[in-house]
Design a protein around this motif. Structure first.
Motif, short mmCIF file in Angstrom:
data_model
loop_
_atom_site.label_atom_id
_atom_site.label_comp_id
_atom_site.label_asym_id
_atom_site.label_seq_id
_atom_site.Cartn_x
_atom_site.Cartn_y
_atom_site.Cartn_z
N GLN A 7 32.78 53.29 40.51
CA GLN A 7 34.09 52.70 40.68
C GLN A 7 34.58 52.14 39.35
N ASP A 8 35.88 52.03 39.19
CA ASP A 8 36.47 51.58 37.94
C ASP A 8 36.28 50.07 37.77
N SER A 9 35.44 49.69 36.82
CA SER A 9 35.15 48.27 36.60
C SER A 9 36.38 47.49 36.14
N ASN A 10 37.40 48.22 35.60
CA ASN A 10 38.60 47.55 35.13
C ASN A 10 39.43 47.00 36.29
N ASN A 11 39.15 47.47 37.49
CA ASN A 11 39.92 47.03 38.65
C ASN A 11 39.32 45.82 39.36
N ILE A 12 38.29 45.23 38.79
CA ILE A 12 37.64 44.09 39.44
C ILE A 12 38.57 42.87 39.41
N GLU A 13 38.70 42.25 40.56
CA GLU A 13 39.42 40.98 40.65
C GLU A 13 38.38 39.86 40.77
N TRP A 14 38.48 38.90 39.86
CA TRP A 14 37.47 37.84 39.82
C TRP A 14 37.98 36.56 40.48
N GLN A 15 37.09 35.95 41.23
CA GLN A 15 37.36 34.64 41.81
C GLN A 15 36.26 33.68 41.38
N ILE A 16 36.61 32.43 41.20
CA ILE A 16 35.60 31.42 40.92
C ILE A 16 35.38 30.60 42.19
N ILE A 17 34.13 30.56 42.63
CA ILE A 17 33.79 29.82 43.85
C ILE A 17 33.33 28.43 43.42
N ASP A 18 34.04 27.42 43.92
CA ASP A 18 33.77 26.06 43.47
C ASP A 18 33.37 25.12 44.60
N ASN A 19 33.01 25.68 45.77
CA ASN A 19 32.56 24.82 46.86
C ASN A 19 31.59 25.58 47.77
N LEU A 32 24.20 41.83 51.24
CA LEU A 32 24.26 43.29 51.18
C LEU A 32 24.03 43.78 49.76
N LEU A 33 24.61 43.09 48.78
CA LEU A 33 24.38 43.45 47.37
C LEU A 33 22.91 43.32 47.00
N PHE A 66 30.95 33.03 39.82
CA PHE A 66 31.94 34.08 39.67
C PHE A 66 31.65 35.24 40.62
N ALA A 67 32.65 35.61 41.41
CA ALA A 67 32.53 36.72 42.36
C ALA A 67 33.58 37.77 42.05
N GLY A 68 33.14 39.02 41.88
CA GLY A 68 34.05 40.11 41.54
C GLY A 68 34.25 41.06 42.71
N TYR A 69 35.51 41.44 42.94
CA TYR A 69 35.85 42.28 44.09
C TYR A 69 36.63 43.51 43.65
N ILE A 70 36.41 44.61 44.38
CA ILE A 70 37.28 45.78 44.31
C ILE A 70 37.69 46.10 45.74
N ASN A 71 39.00 46.10 45.98
CA ASN A 71 39.52 46.33 47.34
C ASN A 71 38.88 45.39 48.36
N ASN A 72 38.78 44.11 47.98
CA ASN A 72 38.24 43.05 48.85
C ASN A 72 36.75 43.20 49.16
N LYS A 73 36.07 44.06 48.42
CA LYS A 73 34.63 44.24 48.61
C LYS A 73 33.90 43.63 47.42
N LEU A 74 32.92 42.78 47.70
CA LEU A 74 32.15 42.14 46.65
C LEU A 74 31.31 43.17 45.90
N VAL A 75 31.49 43.26 44.58
CA VAL A 75 30.74 44.23 43.79
C VAL A 75 29.90 43.57 42.69
N ILE A 116 24.92 43.06 40.38
CA ILE A 116 25.99 44.04 40.15
C ILE A 116 25.73 45.27 41.01
N SER A 117 26.75 45.71 41.74
CA SER A 117 26.64 46.93 42.55
C SER A 117 26.29 48.12 41.67
#
Length: 361
Positions: A7-19, A32-33, A66-75, A116-117
């Motif tokens: 999958q294209d790593s450039n499409n990763i959307e990153w979120q920071i989990i703070d809780n 699953l990962l 830090f959690a990275g997603y592609i199409n709402n799937k954790l990668v 990393i997936s």
């Protein structure tokens, strides 16, 4: 079979989990990962890390995972947090989730890493995570018991141009390549003597049935503490948080126990965690008062390796040289304890103040 399409790593959307609730929300995808990554261990899994959080988390710490997603799937996920020192100059130290509790009650979360997936180009993920880590404006990084070929080691070496040298060793047995005959003559002779001694007192080696686990754990703790106390050391099981952590983990997760028993009483006990591929030796205890000359710990290890039905029997991290684990016909992989200073002037001031304060006490 067709090759897996990356999958294209450039499409990763990153979120920071703070809780904590954010960690719980991704628990299923996170697990699953881990399950799809054969190099990862129970110490990287949500049950272990969330249990650690519940036992050791302090209000002054800052969750920054830090959690990275592609199409709402954790990668991809970098499970880490920041400890803030309580005094000026207020040092910010990054730890992996699962480490950083008080040293005397350390639970030894080993092999912690970025997850990393396999469908993602790891190099591009690491490049993106470098930017995220820099944005935290941290002063130092402590990341213990990681493999030399880990993602986190590669990220830190690239980001800070830092030479990370192996300090310890992972000791493990690959069962398909191991046999008693492959051991040294001295090791085989020691094992034979021990077995002959144990046969004379009708000792039995066995894996403990699950309904008897907790009874054996109680005795393991007793033996373990006696041995450490005899050396004028407390021993990890003297700490309530340590016992609480393991008690909670055992309620819902996989562990095994091997033992040597005489007339129905355990005289040596090994405590393990496991996953699909590996049996991880974690802790042990034996009756050193009555059986000090029987090589109980040594013999129980060899019996357990012989009767291990997993691909690997993992002793986990040990000293790079002169470890007792070397005699078991092990293979070795370099490991690193990372203690990296980023803001050198700030850390210098912090250490100087600590030294002066300690000197004046």
């Amino acid at each position: 079979m067709y090759p897996i399409k990356k999958q294209d790593s450039n499409n990763i959307e990153w979120q920071i989990i703070d809780n904590y609730h954010g960690l719980r929300d991704i628990e299923e995808q996170w697990q699953l990962l881990v399950d799809k990554s054969p190099d990862l261990t129970p110490f990287s899994s949500p049950p272990w890390i969330l249990n650690w959080y519940n036992n050791y988390w302090q209000k002054s710490w800052e969750l920054s995972t830090f959690a990275g997603y592609i199409n709402n799937k954790l990668v991809a996920i970098l499970p880490c947090y920041i400890q803030h020192s309580s005094r000026w100059p207020y040092i910010k130290t990054v730890y992996p989730l699962g480490q950083g509790e008080p040293e005397e009650e350390e639970i030894s979360s080993e092999y912690c890493d970025i997850i990393i997936s396999k469908n993602i180009e790891a190099e591009k993920v690491l490049a993106q995570l470098q930017e995220k880590l820099i944005a935290l404006e941290i002063d130092q990084i402590r990341w213990n018991a990681t493999l030399e070929n880990s993602h986190i080691k590669k990220l830190l070496a690239q980001l800070f141009k830092y030479e990370l040298t192996a300090t310890h060793t992972r000791y493990y047995v690959e069962r398909s390549k191991w046999s008693l005959q492959s051991l040294s003559k001295n090791t085989r002779s020691q094992y034979k003597r021990s077995i002959n001694q144990l046969n004379k007192i009708n000792a039995i080696f066995h894996w403990v049935e699950s309904e008897h686990h907790e009874k054996y754990i109680v005795l393991l703790i007793e033996y373990h503490q006696k041995r450490w106390n005899s050396q004028e050391k407390e021993g990890a099981f003297s700490h309530e948080n340590f016992k609480k952590f393991h008690g909670k983990y055992r309620e819902n997760n996989s562990f095994k126990i091997s033992a040597i028993t005489v007339n129905g009483k355990p005289i040596a006990i090994n405590y393990y965690f496991y996953d699909e591929n590996s049996l991880y030796f974690y802790q042990s205890g034996w009756d050193s008062e009555h059986y000090s000359n029987f090589s109980l710990g040594f013999s129980l290890h060899l019996w357990s390796i012989e009767n291990c039905h997993y691909k690997y029997y993992d002793f986990m991290m040990g000293k790079a040289k002169d470890s007792y684990k070397e005699k078991f016909g092990v293979q070795q992989k370099p490991m690193i304890n990372v203690d990296m200073t980023i803001n050198t002037s700030k850390i210098f001031i912090h250490k100087l103040i600590h030294k002066l304060t300690h000197f004046n006490q």
